[in-house]
Design an enzyme around this catalytic site. Structure first.
Site, short mmCIF file in Angstrom:
data_model
loop_
_atom_site.label_atom_id
_atom_site.label_comp_id
_atom_site.label_asym_id
_atom_site.label_seq_id
_atom_site.Cartn_x
_atom_site.Cartn_y
_atom_site.Cartn_z
N CYS A 23 -7.29 -5.63 4.71
CA CYS A 23 -8.70 -5.95 4.90
C CYS A 23 -9.05 -6.13 6.36
CB CYS A 23 -9.03 -7.26 4.20
SG CYS A 23 -8.71 -7.24 2.45
N GLY A 50 -10.27 -1.37 5.41
CA GLY A 50 -10.50 -1.51 3.97
C GLY A 50 -11.75 -0.76 3.58
N ASN A 124 -7.70 -11.53 5.23
CA ASN A 124 -6.90 -10.35 5.53
C ASN A 124 -5.44 -10.75 5.47
OD1 ASN A 124 -5.84 -7.92 6.49
ND2 ASN A 124 -6.16 -8.46 8.62
N GLY A 125 -4.67 -10.09 4.63
CA GLY A 125 -3.25 -10.41 4.50
C GLY A 125 -2.84 -10.43 3.05
N CYS A 268 2.81 -7.89 13.03
CA CYS A 268 3.13 -6.64 12.31
C CYS A 268 3.24 -5.49 13.30
CB CYS A 268 2.03 -6.36 11.31
SG CYS A 268 2.10 -4.71 10.60
N TYR A 274 -0.01 2.41 13.49
CA TYR A 274 -1.02 3.13 12.72
C TYR A 274 -2.26 2.32 12.35
CZ TYR A 274 -3.23 5.09 8.55
OH TYR A 274 -4.15 5.54 7.65
N SER A 315 -4.41 10.45 12.98
CA SER A 315 -3.64 9.29 13.42
C SER A 315 -2.48 9.66 14.34
CB SER A 315 -3.14 8.51 12.21
OG SER A 315 -2.50 9.38 11.31
N ASP A 377 3.26 13.00 13.91
CA ASP A 377 2.56 12.12 12.97
C ASP A 377 3.07 10.70 13.21
OD1 ASP A 377 0.88 11.35 10.95
OD2 ASP A 377 1.67 12.76 9.48
N ASP A 378 2.31 9.71 12.71
CA ASP A 378 2.71 8.32 12.97
C ASP A 378 3.77 7.82 11.99
OD1 ASP A 378 1.21 6.68 10.68
OD2 ASP A 378 -0.07 8.30 11.39
N CYS A 414 5.87 -3.42 1.90
CA CYS A 414 5.31 -4.53 2.70
C CYS A 414 4.74 -5.56 1.73
CB CYS A 414 4.20 -4.02 3.61
SG CYS A 414 3.34 -5.36 4.46
N CYS A 465 7.34 -8.43 13.10
CA CYS A 465 7.84 -8.09 11.77
C CYS A 465 8.09 -6.59 11.75
CB CYS A 465 6.81 -8.44 10.70
SG CYS A 465 7.28 -7.82 9.07
N CYS A 468 9.22 -3.22 6.91
CA CYS A 468 9.12 -1.96 6.17
C CYS A 468 10.11 -0.92 6.70
CB CYS A 468 7.69 -1.43 6.18
SG CYS A 468 6.93 -1.44 7.79
S1 SF4 Z 1 6.47 -5.00 6.47
FE1 SF4 Z 1 5.75 -3.43 7.91
S2 SF4 Z 1 3.56 -3.21 7.51
FE2 SF4 Z 1 4.24 -5.12 6.55
S3 SF4 Z 1 3.83 -6.73 8.07
FE3 SF4 Z 1 5.95 -6.09 8.37
S4 SF4 Z 1 5.85 -4.43 9.90
FE4 SF4 Z 1 3.78 -4.76 9.11
#
Ligand code: SF4
Length: 490
Positions: A23, A50, A124-125, A268, A274, A315, A377-378, A414, A465, A468
Site C-alpha cells: 500500500c 497499490g 502500509n505493511g 526492505c 523495484y 522497471s 530486468d529488475d 515476503c 531485510c 525474499c
Molecule cells: S522479504 Fe523481500 S520484499 Fe519483503 S521486506 Fe524483505 S526484502 Fe522486502
C-alpha cells in the site's frame, strides 16, 4: 474486478502479476488548505504502491468523513467527492491486498472509535501476529469485539481493522496518543500507520522501519507519506524520515514525536530494486541512482558480447542504463509501449489473453533484427513475463537474447507487505540458474549477487531485510506460517 494498472512493469502479461506492494499512505495537517485535494494528489503519486482501492478520510475538527472505493485513485475520486472532503486534516490510502480479500469492506482508511472519538487508520505493511492481536481484542470485548470492534464487525478481515479496533479498545478517558503508545509495542511485523481522530494526525513506523515513511513541511502545515515523491507533488519540503519505532503527532501545537520502541532498522531492499518510485529517496539514497548502480555492477559481474542493451519496460530502465554505461554497449529501446492500454483495462477473454505481451508491447523490428541483445530486468518472479519477452524478441529477429537481472533470484515469500507469489510459483525455488535460463529461453542469464545489490543501496547489510532472496527473516514469520520455512533459516 478488472484492475487497471498504474504503470507498465511486471504486469505486461494479462493475468500475470508481478511483485505487489501492500500500500501507499499519506497524511496532511494543514488548516486553510484543501486537505482532501492534497491527499488526492499525494495518493496519485503513490498509485504504484497499490491499485485495488483508494480512500481518503478528512476531519473538520468535529466530524470524520471517509470516502473509499475499489479502483485507481483517478477512478475513485472526482470533483464532487473531493468537494465534500473538507477540513484541516486528512489521511489517504492506496491498497493492494496482502491480508484480507480485495473487496470494498477491506478498503482503507479503516474506521473505528471510542465513545468520544472516531479513528480513521491507513496501513502500509503486513503484520505477523494478527492471531495474537485478535485474541487480545476478544479478551477485552467479550461481546464479539464490542463497540470498538468497528469495521471488524462489518466484515473487514484485514490486519488494519484489528489495529484500528485495538487503538479504540482502551478505557474511557485514555487519549488516542496514549492508546497508541500503549498498543503499538504489541503490534509485530511491518507497519507504517497513518491515522487520525477529529483533531490530530498521527504517523507510526515499526521498530525495523521495513517500509519507508517520511515527513514533509508545507507552508501552513505538515505532511507524512510513504515516499518522498508524494511530498514533491504537493509542494512539501522533505524534513526527515519517521524513525523506526517512532510515533509522530501533529495538532494545533505543532509536530511532536515520541518513541514507542527501540529502533532496529531492517529496511526492505526490494524498495530500492523495484517497489519505490525511481524519483524517491530512501535513507538518503536516491532510488534511481541505486538502480543505475545495480546495472553497472551487473555489467561487471555478468559481461557479454552484444550489440544493444535494452530494458524490460519499464522497471528495468535505470539498471539497463547502468549496464550500458559500464559495458560500453549502446543503450536502445527495442519495444514500444501501448501507452494507454492499462487505463481502459478490460478483463481479457481467453482469446485476447493469448495475445499476451502484445497487448501492451510492440517490438521495433528494425532496431532488433540481427542484433545480439542484452535485456535488463529488475527481478524474475514466475518467469512467464521474461519467457514471453524473449520469445517476442526472437520472433522480431534478434540474433541472441541475454537476460540480466538487477536482483538475486527471488526464492522466498515476503511476509512484510509484498505479494510476490506462493513459494511454489517462484521459478527460482525449484531449479538452478541454468534451469531458469532454459525455462525463459535466453542465450545466457545473469543475476546480480546479493552483495552487489546491497552495495548499490549504500546501506549496511545489517540494516536491510533481504529475506525474499536469503530466506533470513529479520522480524520472524507470521504465527501460522512457520511451516514454509527451510529449517536452515528458521
Ligand atoms: S522479504 Fe523481500 S520484499 Fe519483503 S521486506 Fe524483505 S526484502 Fe522486502
Amino acid at each position: 474486478m478488472a484492475r487497471g494498472d498504474g504503470r507498465l512493469n511486471h504486469d505486461i502479461l494479462p493475468g500475470e502479476t508481478g511483485p505487489q506492494d501492500a500500500c501507499g499512505v499519506f497524511g496532511v495537517w494543514a488548516p486553510g488548505e484543501e486537505v482532501g485535494k492534497l491527499t488526492y494528489y499525494g495518493l496519485y503519486a503513490l498509485q504504484h504502491r497499490g491499485q485495488e482501492s483508494a480512500g481518503i478520510a478528512t476531519s473538520d475538527g468535529e466530524r470524520v468523513l471517509v470516502y473509499k472505493d475499489m479502483g485507481l485513485v483517478s477512478q475513485v475520486f472526482d470533483e464532487t467527492s473531493l468537494g465534500s472532503l473538507t477540513g484541516h486534516l486528512a489521511i489517504g490510502h492506496t491498497r493492494y491486498s496482502t491480508t484480507g480479500a480485495s473487496k470494498w469492506e477491506n478498503a482503507q482508511p479503516t474506521l473505528g472509535g471510542t465513545a468520544h472519538h472516531t479513528i480513521a487508520l491507513a496501513h502500509n505493511g503486513n503484520l505477523i501476529n494478527t492471531s495474537e492481536l485478535r485474541g487480545l481484542l476478544s479478551a477485552r470485548h467479550v461481546d464479539g469485539f464490542g463497540t470498538a470492534g468497528g469495521e471488524l464487525r462489518r466484515g473487514n478481515t484485514t490486519d488494519t481493522a484489528i489495529v484500528t479496533s485495538l487503538l479504540g479498545s482502551r478505557a474511557e478517558g485514555v487519549s488516542l496518543e496514549e492508546a497508541a503508545m500503549e498498543q503499538l509495542p504489541l503490534v509485530k511485523g511491518a507497519f507504517c500507520f497513518v491515522f487520525m481522530d477529529e483533531h490530530t494526525l498521527y504517523a507510526a513506523r515499526d521498530p525495523q522501519g521495513v517500509r519507508p515513511l517520511v515527513i514533509g513541511r508545507l507552508e501552513r502545515g505538515w505532511v507524512v507519506a510513504s515516499e518522498t515523491a508524494a511530498l514533491d507533488i504537493v509542494g512539501a519540503s522533505y524534513v526527515r524520515e519517521v524513525e523506526p519505532g517512532e510515533l509522530v503527532v501533529v495538532d494545533e501545537q505543532g509536530l511532536r514525536t515520541r518513541r514507542f520502541a527501540e529502533p532496529e532498522p531492517k529496511g526492505c531492499v526490494f524498495e530500492y530494486v523495484y517497489l519505490a518510485r525511481p524519483d524517491t529517496t530512501i535513507a538518503g539514497r536516491g532510488v534511481y541512482e541505486a538502480r543505475v548502480e545495480m546495472g553497472r555492477e551487473l555489467a561487471r559481474q555478468h559481461p557479454v558480447e552484444a550489440d544493444m542493451v535494452m530494458p524490460s519496460p519499464e522497471s528495468g530502465t535505470p539498471a539497463a542504463i547502468g549496464y550500458a554505461e559500464e559495458s560500453g554497449i549502446p543503450y536502445g529501446q527495442g519495444l514500444v509501449k501501448n501507452a494507454y492500454v492499462g487505463r481502459t483495462f478490460i478483463a481479457p477473454s481467453q482469446t485476447i489473453r493469448q495475445l499476451g505481451i502484445r497487448l501492451k508491447l510492440n517490438p521495433l523490428r528494425d532496431v532488433i533484427k540481427g542484433k545480439r541483445l542484452v535485456v535488463v530486468d529488475d527481478s524474475i518472479v514466475r518467469g512467464n513475463t521474461q519467457r514471453a519477452l524473449v520469445r517476442m524478441l526472437r520472433e522480431a529477429g534478434a540474433a541472441e537474447v541475454h537476460v540480466r537481472i538487477s536482483s538475486p533470484p527471488v526464492r522466498w515469500p515476503c511476509f512484510y507487505g509484498i505479494d510476490f507469489a506462493s513459494r511454489a510459483e517462484l521459478i527460482a525455488t525449484g531449479i538452478d540458474i541454468e534451469g531458469v535460463r532454459r525455462s525463459v529461453g535466453a542465450d545466457s542469464l545473469g543475476y546480480i549477487s546479493e552483495d552487489g545489490m546491497i552495495a548499490a543501496t549504500h546501506q549496511p547489510r545489517e540494516r536491510l531485510c533481504t529475506a525474499c532472496f536469503s530466506g533470513q527473516y529479520p522480524l520472524g514469520v507470521p504465527d501460522d506460517q512457520a511451516v514454509v520455512l527451510d529449517p536452515a533459516h528458521a
